[in-house]
Design a protein around this motif. Structure first.
Motif, short mmCIF file in Angstrom:
data_model
loop_
_atom_site.label_atom_id
_atom_site.label_comp_id
_atom_site.label_asym_id
_atom_site.label_seq_id
_atom_site.Cartn_x
_atom_site.Cartn_y
_atom_site.Cartn_z
N MET A 117 0.83 -1.20 0.00
CA MET A 117 0.00 0.00 0.00
C MET A 117 0.87 1.25 0.00
O MET A 117 2.06 1.19 0.34
N THR A 118 0.28 2.39 -0.35
CA THR A 118 1.04 3.64 -0.39
C THR A 118 0.40 4.75 0.43
O THR A 118 0.91 5.86 0.47
N LYS A 119 -0.72 4.49 1.11
CA LYS A 119 -1.41 5.53 1.88
C LYS A 119 -1.67 5.03 3.29
O LYS A 119 -2.11 3.90 3.49
N GLY A 120 -1.36 5.89 4.28
CA GLY A 120 -1.60 5.54 5.67
C GLY A 120 -1.78 6.78 6.52
O GLY A 120 -1.59 7.91 6.06
N TRP A 121 -2.15 6.57 7.79
CA TRP A 121 -2.39 7.65 8.73
C TRP A 121 -1.56 7.41 9.98
O TRP A 121 -1.59 6.33 10.56
N LEU A 122 -0.82 8.44 10.40
CA LEU A 122 -0.05 8.41 11.64
C LEU A 122 -0.74 9.37 12.60
O LEU A 122 -0.84 10.56 12.32
N ILE A 123 -1.22 8.84 13.71
CA ILE A 123 -1.95 9.64 14.69
C ILE A 123 -1.08 9.80 15.92
O ILE A 123 -0.68 8.81 16.54
N LEU A 124 -0.79 11.06 16.25
CA LEU A 124 0.09 11.39 17.37
C LEU A 124 -0.72 12.05 18.48
O LEU A 124 -1.38 13.07 18.25
N PHE A 125 -0.66 11.47 19.67
CA PHE A 125 -1.39 12.00 20.82
C PHE A 125 -0.44 12.71 21.76
O PHE A 125 0.53 12.12 22.23
N GLU A 126 -0.74 13.96 22.04
CA GLU A 126 0.02 14.73 23.03
C GLU A 126 -0.37 14.24 24.42
O GLU A 126 -1.56 14.10 24.72
N LEU A 127 0.61 13.97 25.27
CA LEU A 127 0.33 13.49 26.62
C LEU A 127 0.18 14.61 27.64
O LEU A 127 -0.46 14.44 28.67
N LYS A 128 0.76 15.76 27.33
CA LYS A 128 0.68 16.88 28.28
C LYS A 128 -0.73 17.46 28.26
O LYS A 128 -1.39 17.50 27.23
N PRO A 129 -1.20 17.92 29.42
CA PRO A 129 -2.55 18.50 29.47
C PRO A 129 -2.66 19.79 28.65
O PRO A 129 -1.65 20.43 28.36
N SER A 130 -3.90 20.16 28.33
CA SER A 130 -4.10 21.35 27.50
C SER A 130 -3.72 22.64 28.23
O SER A 130 -3.56 23.68 27.60
N SER A 131 -3.54 22.57 29.54
CA SER A 131 -3.05 23.75 30.26
C SER A 131 -1.59 24.02 29.92
O SER A 131 -1.11 25.15 30.06
N ILE A 132 -0.88 23.01 29.45
CA ILE A 132 0.53 23.15 29.07
C ILE A 132 0.68 23.28 27.56
O ILE A 132 1.35 24.17 27.06
N VAL A 133 0.07 22.36 26.80
CA VAL A 133 0.08 22.43 25.34
C VAL A 133 -1.35 22.72 24.90
O VAL A 133 -2.22 21.86 24.97
#
Length: 156
Positions: A117-133
């Protein structure tokens, strides 16, 4: 019937799953609900993965299946979704270290090669709370070309 109407929005006129629309809807859901849900998990790092799988399951159940930790060559892709004859590869990464994105790109590229295949999705989750990021900086959507693959980076 009500669930069919909800999932129909993610299906294109040819009856195929629109993964981009589905993941953009998840990004919105995650922004609005994740902090409330994630605090309930004993194993905090599993929370983002479980929320995504639960969100996808309600849509995919209507005509496909989700394979978790699917063996692909010598590795395991986090999610391989099959829907109406199509396959979608999703690699999920927690942003513990700055190298998470690069490691994820390398992994998904290998998995796509193995699957032809040639198409994919990379999903990155931020671990820091939204008060920081803050959400306005953590939510990102970018299509990249990597090792002759088209990879959509979805960050939240």
């Amino acid at each position: 019937m009500e669930e069919e109407a909800k999932s129909a929005w993610y299906i294109n006129p040819a009856g195929k799953l629109d993964m981009d629309k589905l993941l953009k809807a998840f990004q919105e859901f995650y922004r609005e609900n994740s902090e409330m849900w994630l605090e309930r998990f004993d194993y905090k790092e599993a929370g983002p993965h479980l929320l995504l799988m639960a969100f996808l399951q309600r849509i995919i159940n209507g005509g496909g299946k989700i394979n978790r930790e699917m063996a692909v060559g010598t590795g395991r892709t986090d999610l391989l979704i099959e829907f109406n004859g199509d396959k979608f590869v999703l690699e999920l990464k927690l942003k513990r270290l700055p190298s998470a994105k690069q490691k994820g790109l390398d992994q998904i590229s290998r998995y796509l090669d193995t699957l032809g295949m040639t198409k994919g999705w990379l999903i990155l989750f931020e671990l820091k709370p939204s008060s920081i990021v803050k959400w306005k900086t953590r939510l990102k959507w970018k299509n990249v070309s990597y090792q002759n693959k088209k990879i959509t980076l979805v960050e939240m």
